[in-house]
Design a protein around this motif. Structure first.
Motif, PDB file in Angstrom:
ATOM      1  N   ASN A   1      49.443  45.571  16.583  1.00  0.00           N
ATOM      2  CA  ASN A   1      48.780  46.834  16.912  1.00  0.00           C
ATOM      3  C   ASN A   1      48.062  47.389  15.683  1.00  0.00           C
ATOM      4  N   THR A   2      47.034  48.175  15.925  1.00  0.00           N
ATOM      5  CA  THR A   2      46.299  48.820  14.848  1.00  0.00           C
ATOM      6  C   THR A   2      47.190  49.853  14.167  1.00  0.00           C
ATOM      7  N   PRO A   3      47.292  49.794  12.835  1.00  0.00           N
ATOM      8  CA  PRO A   3      48.107  50.797  12.131  1.00  0.00           C
ATOM      9  C   PRO A   3      47.533  52.207  12.319  1.00  0.00           C
ATOM     10  N   ALA A   4      48.410  53.183  12.251  1.00  0.00           N
ATOM     11  CA  ALA A   4      48.022  54.582  12.390  1.00  0.00           C
ATOM     12  C   ALA A   4      48.473  55.341  11.146  1.00  0.00           C
ATOM     13  N   LYS A   5      47.731  56.411  10.823  1.00  0.00           N
ATOM     14  CA  LYS A   5      48.109  57.258   9.689  1.00  0.00           C
ATOM     15  C   LYS A   5      48.889  58.460  10.191  1.00  0.00           C
ATOM     16  N   LEU A   6      49.919  58.789   9.430  1.00  0.00           N
ATOM     17  CA  LEU A   6      50.750  59.940   9.736  1.00  0.00           C
ATOM     18  C   LEU A   6      50.870  60.763   8.461  1.00  0.00           C
ATOM     19  N   ARG A   7      50.605  62.060   8.551  1.00  0.00           N
ATOM     20  CA  ARG A   7      50.816  62.987   7.428  1.00  0.00           C
ATOM     21  C   ARG A   7      52.144  63.657   7.706  1.00  0.00           C
ATOM     22  N   ALA A   8      53.143  63.350   6.878  1.00  0.00           N
ATOM     23  CA  ALA A   8      54.497  63.818   7.180  1.00  0.00           C
ATOM     24  C   ALA A   8      55.277  64.117   5.914  1.00  0.00           C
ATOM     25  N   SER A   9      56.317  64.909   6.076  1.00  0.00           N
ATOM     26  CA  SER A   9      57.225  65.172   4.962  1.00  0.00           C
ATOM     27  C   SER A   9      58.615  64.675   5.354  1.00  0.00           C
ATOM     28  N   VAL A  10      59.391  64.332   4.341  1.00  0.00           N
ATOM     29  CA  VAL A  10      60.759  63.875   4.565  1.00  0.00           C
ATOM     30  C   VAL A  10      61.610  65.100   4.881  1.00  0.00           C
ATOM     31  N   SER A  11      62.232  65.102   6.047  1.00  0.00           N
ATOM     32  CA  SER A  11      63.040  66.259   6.423  1.00  0.00           C
ATOM     33  C   SER A  11      64.539  66.000   6.299  1.00  0.00           C
ATOM     34  N   ASN A  12      64.942  64.722   6.216  1.00  0.00           N
ATOM     35  CA  ASN A  12      66.364  64.433   6.080  1.00  0.00           C
ATOM     36  C   ASN A  12      66.556  63.001   5.577  1.00  0.00           C
ATOM     37  N   VAL A  13      67.551  62.832   4.704  1.00  0.00           N
ATOM     38  CA  VAL A  13      67.947  61.509   4.219  1.00  0.00           C
ATOM     39  C   VAL A  13      69.463  61.436   4.349  1.00  0.00           C
ATOM     40  N   VAL A  14      69.939  60.404   5.047  1.00  0.00           N
ATOM     41  CA  VAL A  14      71.380  60.253   5.275  1.00  0.00           C
ATOM     42  C   VAL A  14      71.803  58.855   4.838  1.00  0.00           C
ATOM     43  N   GLU A  15      72.859  58.794   4.023  1.00  0.00           N
ATOM     44  CA  GLU A  15      73.428  57.504   3.632  1.00  0.00           C
ATOM     45  C   GLU A  15      74.297  56.990   4.776  1.00  0.00           C
ATOM     46  N   LEU A  16      74.110  55.720   5.124  1.00  0.00           N
ATOM     47  CA  LEU A  16      74.856  55.084   6.204  1.00  0.00           C
ATOM     48  C   LEU A  16      75.691  53.936   5.642  1.00  0.00           C
ATOM     49  N   GLU A  17      76.418  53.278   6.499  1.00  0.00           N
ATOM     50  CA  GLU A  17      77.183  52.093   6.096  1.00  0.00           C
ATOM     51  C   GLU A  17      76.230  50.929   5.856  1.00  0.00           C
ATOM     52  N   ASN A  18      76.766  49.848   5.316  1.00  0.00           N
ATOM     53  CA  ASN A  18      76.025  48.595   5.112  1.00  0.00           C
ATOM     54  C   ASN A  18      74.814  48.763   4.196  1.00  0.00           C
ATOM     55  N   ASP A  19      74.920  49.637   3.196  1.00  0.00           N
ATOM     56  CA  ASP A  19      73.840  49.844   2.223  1.00  0.00           C
ATOM     57  C   ASP A  19      72.513  50.231   2.865  1.00  0.00           C
ATOM     58  N   LEU A  20      72.576  51.077   3.878  1.00  0.00           N
ATOM     59  CA  LEU A  20      71.374  51.564   4.555  1.00  0.00           C
ATOM     60  C   LEU A  20      71.279  53.075   4.420  1.00  0.00           C
ATOM     61  N   ILE A  21      70.047  53.562   4.520  1.00  0.00           N
ATOM     62  CA  ILE A  21      69.816  55.001   4.626  1.00  0.00           C
ATOM     63  C   ILE A  21      68.920  55.255   5.827  1.00  0.00           C
ATOM     64  N   SER A  22      69.068  56.420   6.397  1.00  0.00           N
ATOM     65  CA  SER A  22      68.196  56.890   7.468  1.00  0.00           C
ATOM     66  C   SER A  22      67.286  57.953   6.855  1.00  0.00           C
ATOM     67  N   VAL A  23      65.975  57.738   6.987  1.00  0.00           N
ATOM     68  CA  VAL A  23      65.007  58.710   6.475  1.00  0.00           C
ATOM     69  C   VAL A  23      64.244  59.262   7.670  1.00  0.00           C
ATOM     70  N   LEU A  24      64.299  60.582   7.822  1.00  0.00           N
ATOM     71  CA  LEU A  24      63.628  61.260   8.923  1.00  0.00           C
ATOM     72  C   LEU A  24      62.388  61.971   8.390  1.00  0.00           C
TER      73      LEU A  24
END
Length: 152
Positions: A77-100
């Protein structure tokens, strides 16, 4: 009613002394949500390696909008541009993070670009062959800029 899509790739803009670059952020998984609120608001959740934790925590603290180039549903698919700010960062198991991220999708309307260019050139008083040449030059410049964003 919100609409949900799979996030398949994400690049984030970074400026330095050599100009603007787009860093590919390897995804473990991701989700893009069109809030369908009439305001063009989108949410994006990316599951990525915790090695990126400091970067995204810093972006959240700075609370500045970022330019993201994302691909939704399929890599073709054609890439799209998004203008956004990080509203939340959560550390998860298995060396992962969730970035919202929360932001607005940039327009991908090529004819909108054409209308803008043409209006600006007409406002400058150009017409005839001069208008055609100036329009052609600016149009190709815009297309080249868009291509370099999607291929970096």
């Amino acid at each position: 009613m919100m609409k949900t899509f799979k996030l398949v790739s994400m690049k984030i803009a970074r400026n330095d002394e050599n100009g603007r670059h787009y860093d590919e952020i390897p995804l473990n998984d991701g989700l893009v949500i069109n809030k369908k609120d009439g305001e063009n608001d989108w949410l994006l959740e990316s599951l990525i390696s915790s090695e990126h934790l400091e970067r995204f925590q810093k972006l959240m603290e700075e609370n500045h909008e970022q330019t993201l180039v994302i691909t939704i549903s399929k890599r073709t698919n054609t890439p799209a541009k998004l203008r956004a700010s990080v509203s939340n960062v959560v550390e998860l198991e298995n060396d992962l993070i969730s970035v919202l991220f929360s932001g607005k999708m940039a327009s991908n309307r090529p004819f909108g670009n054409a209308e803008k260019i043409l209006t600006e050139l007409l406002d400058e008083g150009l017409d005839g062959e001069d208008l055609l040449q100036a329009f052609s030059a600016q149009w190709h410049k815009k297309q080249d800029q868009q291509e370099s964003v999607t291929t970096k």
